[in-house]
Write a protein that holds these residues in place. Sequence first.
Motif, PDB file in Angstrom:
ATOM      1  N   GLY A 177       0.804  -1.217   0.000  1.00  0.00           N
ATOM      2  CA  GLY A 177       0.000   0.000   0.000  1.00  0.00           C
ATOM      3  C   GLY A 177       0.836   1.266   0.000  1.00  0.00           C
ATOM      4  N   GLY A 178       2.143   1.147   0.190  1.00  0.00           N
ATOM      5  CA  GLY A 178       3.033   2.302   0.179  1.00  0.00           C
ATOM      6  C   GLY A 178       3.315   2.766  -1.234  1.00  0.00           C
ATOM      7  N   ILE A 179       3.793   3.978  -1.344  1.00  0.00           N
ATOM      8  CA  ILE A 179       4.037   4.575  -2.660  1.00  0.00           C
ATOM      9  C   ILE A 179       5.118   3.830  -3.454  1.00  0.00           C
ATOM     10  N   PHE A 180       6.038   3.152  -2.770  1.00  0.00           N
ATOM     11  CA  PHE A 180       7.085   2.378  -3.443  1.00  0.00           C
ATOM     12  C   PHE A 180       6.981   0.891  -3.097  1.00  0.00           C
ATOM     13  N   SER A 181       5.767   0.405  -2.911  1.00  0.00           N
ATOM     14  CA  SER A 181       5.582  -1.012  -2.590  1.00  0.00           C
ATOM     15  C   SER A 181       5.991  -1.875  -3.788  1.00  0.00           C
ATOM     16  N   ALA A 182       6.157  -3.164  -3.539  1.00  0.00           N
ATOM     17  CA  ALA A 182       6.551  -4.093  -4.601  1.00  0.00           C
ATOM     18  C   ALA A 182       5.535  -4.084  -5.741  1.00  0.00           C
ATOM     19  N   LYS A 183       4.258  -4.003  -5.412  1.00  0.00           N
ATOM     20  CA  LYS A 183       3.233  -4.022  -6.463  1.00  0.00           C
ATOM     21  C   LYS A 183       3.268  -2.747  -7.301  1.00  0.00           C
ATOM     22  N   VAL A 184       3.520  -1.605  -6.680  1.00  0.00           N
ATOM     23  CA  VAL A 184       3.616  -0.348  -7.431  1.00  0.00           C
ATOM     24  C   VAL A 184       4.818  -0.409  -8.381  1.00  0.00           C
ATOM     25  N   VAL A 185       5.951  -0.857  -7.862  1.00  0.00           N
ATOM     26  CA  VAL A 185       7.139  -0.998  -8.705  1.00  0.00           C
ATOM     27  C   VAL A 185       6.851  -1.978  -9.842  1.00  0.00           C
ATOM     28  N   GLY A 186       6.190  -3.096  -9.525  1.00  0.00           N
ATOM     29  CA  GLY A 186       5.839  -4.086 -10.541  1.00  0.00           C
ATOM     30  C   GLY A 186       4.931  -3.523 -11.622  1.00  0.00           C
ATOM     31  N   ILE A 187       3.985  -2.682 -11.244  1.00  0.00           N
ATOM     32  CA  ILE A 187       3.087  -2.066 -12.225  1.00  0.00           C
ATOM     33  C   ILE A 187       3.889  -1.197 -13.196  1.00  0.00           C
ATOM     34  N   PHE A 188       4.835  -0.425 -12.677  1.00  0.00           N
ATOM     35  CA  PHE A 188       5.653   0.409 -13.565  1.00  0.00           C
ATOM     36  C   PHE A 188       6.567  -0.437 -14.443  1.00  0.00           C
ATOM     37  N   GLU A 189       7.062  -1.564 -13.927  1.00  0.00           N
ATOM     38  CA  GLU A 189       7.860  -2.469 -14.754  1.00  0.00           C
ATOM     39  C   GLU A 189       7.005  -3.073 -15.869  1.00  0.00           C
ATOM     40  N   LEU A 190       5.763  -3.404 -15.552  1.00  0.00           N
ATOM     41  CA  LEU A 190       4.848  -3.948 -16.553  1.00  0.00           C
ATOM     42  C   LEU A 190       4.526  -2.903 -17.614  1.00  0.00           C
ATOM     43  N   ILE A 191       4.280  -1.665 -17.197  1.00  0.00           N
ATOM     44  CA  ILE A 191       4.011  -0.582 -18.153  1.00  0.00           C
ATOM     45  C   ILE A 191       5.215  -0.369 -19.066  1.00  0.00           C
ATOM     46  N   ALA A 192       6.406  -0.307 -18.486  1.00  0.00           N
ATOM     47  CA  ALA A 192       7.620  -0.117 -19.292  1.00  0.00           C
ATOM     48  C   ALA A 192       7.778  -1.256 -20.293  1.00  0.00           C
ATOM     49  N   SER A 193       7.568  -2.490 -19.847  1.00  0.00           N
ATOM     50  CA  SER A 193       7.697  -3.652 -20.737  1.00  0.00           C
ATOM     51  C   SER A 193       6.701  -3.581 -21.882  1.00  0.00           C
ATOM     52  N   ALA A 194       5.450  -3.267 -21.576  1.00  0.00           N
ATOM     53  CA  ALA A 194       4.419  -3.188 -22.611  1.00  0.00           C
ATOM     54  C   ALA A 194       4.748  -2.096 -23.625  1.00  0.00           C
ATOM     55  N   LEU A 195       5.163  -0.930 -23.133  1.00  0.00           N
ATOM     56  CA  LEU A 195       5.518   0.165 -24.043  1.00  0.00           C
ATOM     57  C   LEU A 195       6.715  -0.204 -24.914  1.00  0.00           C
ATOM     58  N   LEU A 196       7.699  -0.870 -24.317  1.00  0.00           N
ATOM     59  CA  LEU A 196       8.874  -1.262 -25.094  1.00  0.00           C
ATOM     60  C   LEU A 196       8.532  -2.276 -26.176  1.00  0.00           C
ATOM     61  N   ILE A 197       7.715  -3.259 -25.838  1.00  0.00           N
ATOM     62  CA  ILE A 197       7.358  -4.294 -26.815  1.00  0.00           C
ATOM     63  C   ILE A 197       6.491  -3.706 -27.930  1.00  0.00           C
ATOM     64  N   VAL A 198       5.450  -2.971 -27.560  1.00  0.00           N
ATOM     65  CA  VAL A 198       4.603  -2.335 -28.579  1.00  0.00           C
ATOM     66  C   VAL A 198       5.442  -1.359 -29.397  1.00  0.00           C
ATOM     67  N   GLY A 199       6.297  -0.608 -28.714  1.00  0.00           N
ATOM     68  CA  GLY A 199       7.153   0.354 -29.405  1.00  0.00           C
ATOM     69  C   GLY A 199       8.119  -0.288 -30.377  1.00  0.00           C
ATOM     70  N   ALA A 200       8.597  -1.489 -30.056  1.00  0.00           N
ATOM     71  CA  ALA A 200       9.499  -2.191 -30.978  1.00  0.00           C
ATOM     72  C   ALA A 200       8.772  -2.564 -32.270  1.00  0.00           C
ATOM     73  N   PHE A 201       7.503  -2.957 -32.144  1.00  0.00           N
ATOM     74  CA  PHE A 201       6.714  -3.275 -33.339  1.00  0.00           C
ATOM     75  C   PHE A 201       6.392  -2.027 -34.160  1.00  0.00           C
ATOM     76  N   MET A 202       6.245  -0.894 -33.479  1.00  0.00           N
ATOM     77  CA  MET A 202       5.814   0.338 -34.149  1.00  0.00           C
ATOM     78  C   MET A 202       6.934   1.368 -34.250  1.00  0.00           C
ATOM     79  N   ARG A 203       8.163   0.919 -34.151  1.00  0.00           N
ATOM     80  CA  ARG A 203       9.315   1.835 -34.097  1.00  0.00           C
ATOM     81  C   ARG A 203       9.367   2.786 -35.287  1.00  0.00           C
ATOM     82  N   LYS A 204       9.070   2.295 -36.454  1.00  0.00           N
ATOM     83  CA  LYS A 204       9.133   3.140 -37.660  1.00  0.00           C
ATOM     84  C   LYS A 204       7.977   4.147 -37.689  1.00  0.00           C
ATOM     85  N   GLN A 205       6.778   3.699 -37.314  1.00  0.00           N
ATOM     86  CA  GLN A 205       5.609   4.571 -37.372  1.00  0.00           C
ATOM     87  C   GLN A 205       5.574   5.578 -36.220  1.00  0.00           C
ATOM     88  N   ASN A 206       5.923   5.129 -35.009  1.00  0.00           N
ATOM     89  CA  ASN A 206       5.838   6.000 -33.834  1.00  0.00           C
ATOM     90  C   ASN A 206       6.935   5.627 -32.837  1.00  0.00           C
TER      91      ASN A 206
END
Length: 160
Positions: free
Chosen positions: A58-87
């Motif tokens: 429940g803290g601002i830097f809890s494991a789940k909060v950190v995990g959510i940001f790691e998941l967001i970064a991973s999703a953006l990186l993977i989608v971004g790799a597919f769309m690197r030329k377009q965006n």
Amino acid sequence: MNFIKRNWAWILTIYVAFVFIQSLFFKFTGSPETVYIFQGKLDPWAASLGFPGVFAPGGIFSAKVVGIFELIASALLIVGAFMRKQNPWIQIVGAAVGLGVISGAIFFHLFTPLGIAVVNTDGSSDSGQLFSLACGVWIACAWLLFLNKVVLQGALKKFT
């Protein structure tokens, strides 16, 4: 060699996503290792500085909060790799989020009781494996930003 040069963005993206995604199981399930790191080492350290609970559930830097940001970064990186030329901005934002998250991890390994080699409650040590992975992710995210330097320089020119 040309294959590697042409696919650097993919290679770096796969590495970062692999490290982040494989750690999600530990962060989201409350594994003993994660509880020890966040609640056993980091939260008492933060409490000693007057910030109790920031690494607790429940803290601002809890494991789940950190995990959510790691998941967001991973999703953006993977989608971004597919769309690197377009965006290329999708990958740039993913790399920036990943760099921010992992910079925090490296900071806490270096400047808190957590240490480079995490010693668990049972006395076993990871021999610096988590820290090494974090350093690799930092380099990969920084490299992804470097690979997109032309886009970043263009954006800087617009704002200056």
